[in-house]
Design an enzyme around this catalytic site. Structure first.
Site, PDB file in Angstrom:
ATOM      1  N   ASP A  98       1.034  -1.231   0.031  1.00  0.00           N
ATOM      2  CA  ASP A  98       0.157   0.031  -0.012  1.00  0.00           C
ATOM      3  C   ASP A  98       0.729   1.475   0.009  1.00  0.00           C
ATOM      4  O   ASP A  98       0.632   2.076   0.889  1.00  0.00           O
ATOM      5  CB  ASP A  98      -0.706   0.008   1.155  1.00  0.00           C
ATOM      6  CG  ASP A  98      -2.120   1.217   1.086  1.00  0.00           C
ATOM      7  OD1 ASP A  98      -2.461   1.487  -0.088  1.00  0.00           O
ATOM      8  OD2 ASP A  98      -2.767   1.530   2.255  1.00  0.00           O
ATOM      9  N   ASP A 137      -2.919  -4.329  -4.980  1.00  0.00           N
ATOM     10  CA  ASP A 137      -2.233  -3.012  -5.230  1.00  0.00           C
ATOM     11  C   ASP A 137      -0.779  -3.536  -5.688  1.00  0.00           C
ATOM     12  O   ASP A 137       0.144  -2.425  -5.923  1.00  0.00           O
ATOM     13  CB  ASP A 137      -2.414  -2.116  -4.145  1.00  0.00           C
ATOM     14  CG  ASP A 137      -3.426  -1.554  -3.979  1.00  0.00           C
ATOM     15  OD1 ASP A 137      -4.611  -1.906  -5.040  1.00  0.00           O
ATOM     16  OD2 ASP A 137      -3.926  -0.929  -2.793  1.00  0.00           O
ATOM     17  N   ASP A 280     -11.652   1.376   4.562  1.00  0.00           N
ATOM     18  CA  ASP A 280     -10.565   1.521   3.728  1.00  0.00           C
ATOM     19  C   ASP A 280      -9.463   2.178   4.476  1.00  0.00           C
ATOM     20  O   ASP A 280      -8.268   2.240   4.040  1.00  0.00           O
ATOM     21  CB  ASP A 280     -10.815   2.375   2.544  1.00  0.00           C
ATOM     22  CG  ASP A 280     -11.685   1.790   1.594  1.00  0.00           C
ATOM     23  OD1 ASP A 280     -11.665   0.490   1.295  1.00  0.00           O
ATOM     24  OD2 ASP A 280     -12.474   2.414   0.788  1.00  0.00           O
TER      25      ASP A 280
END
Length: 306
Positions: A98, A137, A280
């Site tokens: 991330d 990601d 999130d």
């Protein structure tokens, strides 16, 4: 309840890469975050709605750093296999994960630790049927990385992961995460997928934890495959794409649950990879709820489209 009964035939692509295995349907995790919240709050006025709309549906289980990852994964896929059902798992433990968002940072301590972990993960699945999404990601985040050596290490780790699932989990359908329709140009993503070993596995995953419509995700997938020069399989996260994207990624308002998990739908499978109602990060309509924590308020917003 059985969800999206799959084909009775196990398809195999060129190179021995399996397509979705034949089972009696997707496995519903009885210990998902929304299911656990419903059990702990039976008197809450929102509980029955969350149970019916979210907790009772098949949702992927995410796995992070765990010294006993092989046993943990083995127990989970074993529970699904005992019902002849197909579990959906997410491998999420890359070092420095991330990078772009920063809300879910963490991961393994280094390359060696990651390789040990992901090798154990794949071995835990063994010959049982499963769907695995590899490192959300992981490839799209490269856009926010500045060190060429870190980028090379990341691609090597992802390629190692793809090889481990190919070798140690031969009946699993594994998919490298490829971001979403609004992030990385399709030809750029295709190049990253090639470097990350997509040819060793079933294909790639799109829209994980995001909101782009299924139609736009299919269009993007087709563009990625055109750049790859092959028809790789792909899955789409439809958990929160019922109203499409408003350009925001972190707990935006006005989003809605999408199509329930199913086989087909324009992709190999439409899946709920992100758990609806899980934050999130401390942002958007949940400024005090940290990433990874379930919020019944977020869940109800997704049910109602608010």
């Amino acid at each position: 309840m059985r969800w999206a009964v799959l084909s009775a035939t196990l398809l195999v692509l060129a190179g021995g890469v399996p397509a979705p295995a034949a089972t009696a349907g997707f496995y519903v995790n009885p210990d998902s975050a929304p299911a656990a919240w419903v059990r702990a709050n039976p008197g809450d006025s929102r509980a029955s709605t969350i149970q019916a709309s979210i907790a009772g549906r098949p949702i992927a289980r995410w796995f992070g750093d765990d010294a006993n990852i092989g046993a943990t994964v083995g127990s989970y896929v074993g529970a699904a296999a005992s019902h002849n059902q197909l579990p959906v798992l997410v491998a999420y433990n890359l070092p420095g994960r991330d990078v772009c968002g920063g809300e879910s940072s963490g991961g393994a301590s280094g390359v060696g630790a990651y390789e040990t972990w992901v090798s154990g993960f794949a071995a835990g699945i063994g010959t049982k049927p499963a769907v695995v999404v590899i490192e959300p990601d992981g490839l799209a985040d490269i856009s926010c990385m500045t060190s060429s050596s870190d980028i090379a290490d990341r691609l090597a780790m992802l390629a190692f992961a793809a090889r481990m699932f190919h070798e140690k989990a031969p009946t699993a359908s594994a998919y490298l995460d490829a971001g979403n329709a609004g992030w990385v140009a399709a030809d750029t993503m295709a190049g990253r997928l090639k470097s990350a070993g997509v040819s060793d596995i079933r294909g790639f995953a799109l829209n994980v934890s995001n909101f782009y419509t299924t139609a736009s995700s299919i269009t993007y997938a087709n563009a990625v495959n055109a750049a790859l020069g092959r028809a790789a399989g792909f899955v789409i996260d439809t958990s929160r794409n019922g109203n499409g994207s408003n350009g925001q990624w972190c707990n935006p308002s006005g989003r809605k649950l999408g199509t329930a998990p199913q086989n087909g739908g324009g992709a190999d499978m439409l899946l709920w990879i992100k758990t609806p109602g899980v934050s999130d990060g401390k942002c958007g309509v949940a400024p005090t709820v940290p990433a990874g924590q379930f919020s019944p308020d977020l869940a109800v917003r997704l049910i109602n489209g608010t």
